[in-house]
Design a protein around this motif. Sequence first.
Motif, PDB file in Angstrom:
ATOM      1  N   HIS A   1       0.823  -1.204   0.000  1.00 10.30           N
ATOM      2  CA  HIS A   1       0.000   0.000   0.000  1.00 10.30           C
ATOM      3  C   HIS A   1       0.862   1.261   0.000  1.00 10.30           C
ATOM      4  CE1 HIS A   1      -3.843  -2.068   0.794  1.00 10.30           C
ATOM      5  NE2 HIS A   1      -3.109  -2.907   1.486  1.00 10.30           N
ATOM      6  N   ARG A   2       2.152   1.114  -0.169  1.00 10.35           N
ATOM      7  CA  ARG A   2       3.051   2.253  -0.064  1.00 10.35           C
ATOM      8  C   ARG A   2       2.915   3.202  -1.255  1.00 10.35           C
ATOM      9  NH1 ARG A   2       8.673  -0.713   1.926  1.00 10.35           N
ATOM     10  NH2 ARG A   2       7.871  -1.463   3.945  1.00 10.35           N
ATOM     11  N   ALA A   3       3.197   4.479  -0.985  1.00  9.95           N
ATOM     12  CA  ALA A   3       3.093   5.512  -2.022  1.00  9.95           C
ATOM     13  C   ALA A   3       4.064   5.255  -3.161  1.00  9.95           C
ATOM     14  CB  ALA A   3       3.340   6.883  -1.405  1.00  9.95           C
ATOM     15  N   GLU A   4       5.233   4.654  -2.865  1.00  9.72           N
ATOM     16  CA  GLU A   4       6.239   4.416  -3.898  1.00  9.72           C
ATOM     17  C   GLU A   4       5.700   3.512  -5.002  1.00  9.72           C
ATOM     18  OE1 GLU A   4       6.696   4.125  -0.701  1.00  9.72           O
ATOM     19  OE2 GLU A   4       8.282   5.567  -0.162  1.00  9.72           O
ATOM     20  N   GLU A   5       4.965   2.480  -4.622  1.00 16.06           N
ATOM     21  CA  GLU A   5       4.430   1.562  -5.633  1.00 16.06           C
ATOM     22  C   GLU A   5       3.297   2.214  -6.416  1.00 16.06           C
ATOM     23  OE1 GLU A   5       3.173  -3.101  -6.181  1.00 16.06           O
ATOM     24  OE2 GLU A   5       3.459  -2.283  -4.167  1.00 16.06           O
ATOM     25  N   VAL A   6       2.488   3.016  -5.740  1.00 22.29           N
ATOM     26  CA  VAL A   6       1.442   3.756  -6.429  1.00 22.29           C
ATOM     27  C   VAL A   6       2.063   4.723  -7.436  1.00 22.29           C
ATOM     28  CG1 VAL A   6      -0.405   5.458  -6.156  1.00 22.29           C
ATOM     29  CG2 VAL A   6      -0.219   3.552  -4.546  1.00 22.29           C
ATOM     30  N   ASN A   7       3.141   5.397  -7.028  1.00 13.83           N
ATOM     31  CA  ASN A   7       3.810   6.347  -7.928  1.00 13.83           C
ATOM     32  C   ASN A   7       4.339   5.659  -9.176  1.00 13.83           C
ATOM     33  OD1 ASN A   7       3.310   8.277  -5.984  1.00 13.83           O
ATOM     34  ND2 ASN A   7       5.373   8.216  -5.120  1.00 13.83           N
ATOM     35  N   THR A   8       4.918   4.465  -9.008  1.00 14.07           N
ATOM     36  CA  THR A   8       5.432   3.708 -10.155  1.00 14.07           C
ATOM     37  C   THR A   8       4.303   3.340 -11.105  1.00 14.07           C
ATOM     38  OG1 THR A   8       7.236   2.795  -8.815  1.00 14.07           O
ATOM     39  CG2 THR A   8       6.683   1.635 -10.849  1.00 14.07           C
ATOM     40  N   THR A   9       3.178   2.919 -10.542  1.00 14.93           N
ATOM     41  CA  THR A   9       2.013   2.569 -11.360  1.00 14.93           C
ATOM     42  C   THR A   9       1.499   3.777 -12.132  1.00 14.93           C
ATOM     43  OG1 THR A   9       1.375   0.847  -9.767  1.00 14.93           O
ATOM     44  CG2 THR A   9      -0.324   1.624 -11.292  1.00 14.93           C
ATOM     45  N   ILE A  10       1.443   4.928 -11.468  1.00 13.13           N
ATOM     46  CA  ILE A  10       0.987   6.160 -12.116  1.00 13.13           C
ATOM     47  C   ILE A  10       1.922   6.537 -13.266  1.00 13.13           C
ATOM     48  CG2 ILE A  10       0.681   8.646 -11.797  1.00 13.13           C
ATOM     49  CD1 ILE A  10      -1.561   7.078 -10.584  1.00 13.13           C
ATOM     50  N   ALA A  11       3.230   6.497 -13.011  1.00 12.57           N
ATOM     51  CA  ALA A  11       4.213   6.885 -14.023  1.00 12.57           C
ATOM     52  C   ALA A  11       4.151   5.976 -15.247  1.00 12.57           C
ATOM     53  CB  ALA A  11       5.616   6.860 -13.416  1.00 12.57           C
ATOM     54  N   ASN A  12       3.893   4.689 -15.035  1.00  9.83           N
ATOM     55  CA  ASN A  12       3.873   3.733 -16.146  1.00  9.83           C
ATOM     56  C   ASN A  12       2.536   3.685 -16.885  1.00  9.83           C
ATOM     57  OD1 ASN A  12       6.501   2.956 -15.533  1.00  9.83           O
ATOM     58  ND2 ASN A  12       5.849   1.275 -14.212  1.00  9.83           N
ATOM     59  N   SER A  13       1.482   4.207 -16.267  1.00  2.78           N
ATOM     60  CA  SER A  13       0.142   4.030 -16.824  1.00  2.78           C
ATOM     61  C   SER A  13      -0.501   5.304 -17.342  1.00  2.78           C
ATOM     62  CB  SER A  13      -0.785   3.413 -15.753  1.00  2.78           C
ATOM     63  OG  SER A  13      -0.260   2.197 -15.256  1.00  2.78           O
ATOM     64  N   PHE A  14      -0.043   6.482 -16.862  1.00  2.00           N
ATOM     65  CA  PHE A  14      -0.708   7.734 -17.220  1.00  2.00           C
ATOM     66  C   PHE A  14       0.174   8.622 -18.081  1.00  2.00           C
ATOM     67  CE2 PHE A  14      -3.448   7.826 -13.100  1.00  2.00           C
ATOM     68  CZ  PHE A  14      -4.116   6.699 -13.545  1.00  2.00           C
ATOM     69  N   ASP A  15      -0.459   9.345 -18.990  1.00  2.00           N
ATOM     70  CA  ASP A  15       0.225  10.405 -19.724  1.00  2.00           C
ATOM     71  C   ASP A  15       0.511  11.564 -18.771  1.00  2.00           C
ATOM     72  OD1 ASP A  15      -0.217  13.120 -21.470  1.00  2.00           O
ATOM     73  OD2 ASP A  15       0.769  11.554 -22.646  1.00  2.00           O
ATOM     74  N   GLU A  16       1.630  12.247 -18.987  1.00  2.00           N
ATOM     75  CA  GLU A  16       2.036  13.321 -18.084  1.00  2.00           C
ATOM     76  C   GLU A  16       1.052  14.481 -18.054  1.00  2.00           C
ATOM     77  OE1 GLU A  16       5.932  14.506 -19.191  1.00  2.00           O
ATOM     78  OE2 GLU A  16       6.899  12.664 -18.476  1.00  2.00           O
ATOM     79  N   MET A  17       0.247  14.630 -19.100  1.00  2.00           N
ATOM     80  CA  MET A  17      -0.710  15.737 -19.164  1.00  2.00           C
ATOM     81  C   MET A  17      -2.096  15.360 -18.642  1.00  2.00           C
ATOM     82  SD  MET A  17       1.236  18.044 -20.206  1.00  2.00           S
ATOM     83  CE  MET A  17       0.016  19.343 -20.410  1.00  2.00           C
ATOM     84  N   SER A  18      -2.207  14.224 -17.974  1.00  2.00           N
ATOM     85  CA  SER A  18      -3.499  13.756 -17.476  1.00  2.00           C
ATOM     86  C   SER A  18      -3.947  14.541 -16.250  1.00  2.00           C
ATOM     87  CB  SER A  18      -3.412  12.271 -17.113  1.00  2.00           C
ATOM     88  OG  SER A  18      -3.056  11.489 -18.232  1.00  2.00           O
ATOM     89  N   ILE A  19      -5.257  14.531 -16.038  1.00  2.00           N
ATOM     90  CA  ILE A  19      -5.860  15.052 -14.811  1.00  2.00           C
ATOM     91  C   ILE A  19      -6.449  13.863 -14.065  1.00  2.00           C
ATOM     92  CG2 ILE A  19      -7.637  16.569 -13.843  1.00  2.00           C
ATOM     93  CD1 ILE A  19      -7.411  18.273 -16.354  1.00  2.00           C
ATOM     94  N   VAL A  20      -5.964  13.614 -12.858  1.00  2.00           N
ATOM     95  CA  VAL A  20      -6.323  12.405 -12.111  1.00  2.00           C
ATOM     96  C   VAL A  20      -7.278  12.754 -10.972  1.00  2.00           C
ATOM     97  CG1 VAL A  20      -5.448  10.482 -10.743  1.00  2.00           C
ATOM     98  CG2 VAL A  20      -4.125  11.333 -12.696  1.00  2.00           C
ATOM     99  N   PHE A  21      -8.332  11.952 -10.848  1.00  2.00           N
ATOM    100  CA  PHE A  21      -9.293  12.090  -9.758  1.00  2.00           C
ATOM    101  C   PHE A  21      -9.162  10.879  -8.838  1.00  2.00           C
ATOM    102  CE2 PHE A  21     -10.929  14.421 -13.351  1.00  2.00           C
ATOM    103  CZ  PHE A  21     -11.451  15.589 -12.795  1.00  2.00           C
ATOM    104  N   SER A  22      -9.103  11.111  -7.547  1.00  2.00           N
ATOM    105  CA  SER A  22      -8.987  10.019  -6.581  1.00  2.00           C
ATOM    106  C   SER A  22      -9.547  10.468  -5.238  1.00  2.00           C
ATOM    107  CB  SER A  22      -7.523   9.592  -6.424  1.00  2.00           C
ATOM    108  OG  SER A  22      -6.797  10.561  -5.685  1.00  2.00           O
ATOM    109  N   ASP A  23      -9.545   9.559  -4.255  1.00  2.00           N
ATOM    110  CA  ASP A  23      -9.904   9.958  -2.896  1.00  2.00           C
ATOM    111  C   ASP A  23      -8.651  10.496  -2.199  1.00  2.00           C
ATOM    112  OD1 ASP A  23      -8.370   7.772  -2.037  1.00  2.00           O
ATOM    113  OD2 ASP A  23     -10.107   6.446  -1.932  1.00  2.00           O
ATOM    114  N   LYS A  24      -8.749  10.743  -0.910  1.00  2.00           N
ATOM    115  CA  LYS A  24      -7.652  11.386  -0.185  1.00  2.00           C
ATOM    116  C   LYS A  24      -6.772  10.391   0.565  1.00  2.00           C
ATOM    117  CE  LYS A  24      -9.816  15.910   0.361  1.00  2.00           C
ATOM    118  NZ  LYS A  24     -10.156  17.008   1.298  1.00  2.00           N
ATOM    119  N   SER A  25      -6.537   9.247  -0.030  1.00  2.00           N
ATOM    120  CA  SER A  25      -5.666   8.254   0.589  1.00  2.00           C
ATOM    121  C   SER A  25      -4.253   8.813   0.746  1.00  2.00           C
ATOM    122  CB  SER A  25      -5.622   6.987  -0.266  1.00  2.00           C
ATOM    123  OG  SER A  25      -4.626   6.097   0.181  1.00  2.00           O
ATOM    124  N   THR A  26      -3.594   8.455   1.837  1.00  2.00           N
ATOM    125  CA  THR A  26      -2.228   8.931   2.075  1.00  2.00           C
ATOM    126  C   THR A  26      -1.231   8.339   1.091  1.00  2.00           C
ATOM    127  OG1 THR A  26      -1.941   7.151   3.714  1.00  2.00           O
ATOM    128  CG2 THR A  26      -2.642   9.318   4.538  1.00  2.00           C
TER     129      THR A  26
END
Length: 307
Positions: free
Chosen positions: A193-218
């Motif tokens: 559940h660490r932020a580092e793994e979430v960040n890797t997933t975001i970097a590999n899956s999203f275009d840099e110009m994307s607008i992301v909607f999520s909840d307020k998870s730490t």
Amino acid sequence: MNLLHFIEQFPDETSCKVHLRDVRERDGLICKKCNGTKHYWLKAKWMWQCSDCRFRTTLRSGTMMEHSNLPVRTWYLAMAFMTYSKKGISATELQRQLNHSRYTTIWSLMHKIRTAVGKRDDLYKLEDMVEFDEGYFEVATKEKDKQQLKRGRGSQRQSNVAVMAESTPLEDLQTGKKSSHCRYFKMKVLDTHRAEEVNTTIANSFDEMSIVFSDKSTSYVDISDYVEMHVTEKSSRETTVTTLKWVHIAISNAKRTLLGIYHKIKGKYLQNYLHEFCYKLNRRYFGERLFDRLVLAVSFQYWYKSV
């Protein structure tokens, strides 16, 4: 493509090989030795020869079919059956349909196809407005946990999955009612559940110009570093049905599909099943063209991505 159409188009092994050759030539061949792209076909040997270095490439070389002893038509039949149904087919049922003696062979074949479609979808990134959340999927426990079953602790555990969906906001000009339209999806199993793994997933899956909607998870505190904008809302029932609507619809549909067809899935294979689910979901309007896209995914030269 329905079964009758398949039988008409691919009545024997040769017809499947000819089709595979045409698909690979349209997609473009790359020489393993010199990376050359110009080849000519050696009809007598069923191989291509590089025009530059004379290196020969077999019909299956560099594809998911390489090193497989199964006929090409068996691969084609498996892909056909996997695309006939909207939800999917189990390895046991496919084994019965193909009249094959070994379950493990068919099971391995299906997972190779799922790996291929996953690699194909990894070539693309989600863009524009994207919903992001996590879902928990039940997977079978390990063999060593059987003692816990006797103590009434259940036979399954939860596996965390990052779920992403392109979502385009819509508004009815007459009524002013707001809604959204979904396009493409991705699902990635997370080990922690660490932020580092979430960040890797975001970097590999999203275009840099994307607008992301999520909840307020730490775990999502660094998402804004990888995209154009990160919009957060407090997790609630309203957020689930509005801001993160398509993510949670995809989670519900995936859970229902996997439970209804495969019942229990081992954690280490969950990603492959999610690959298949997302691949078919992203191409839900393809109709009969889905089979041709699946052949292309399986015949793609994946080795070249690592060169």
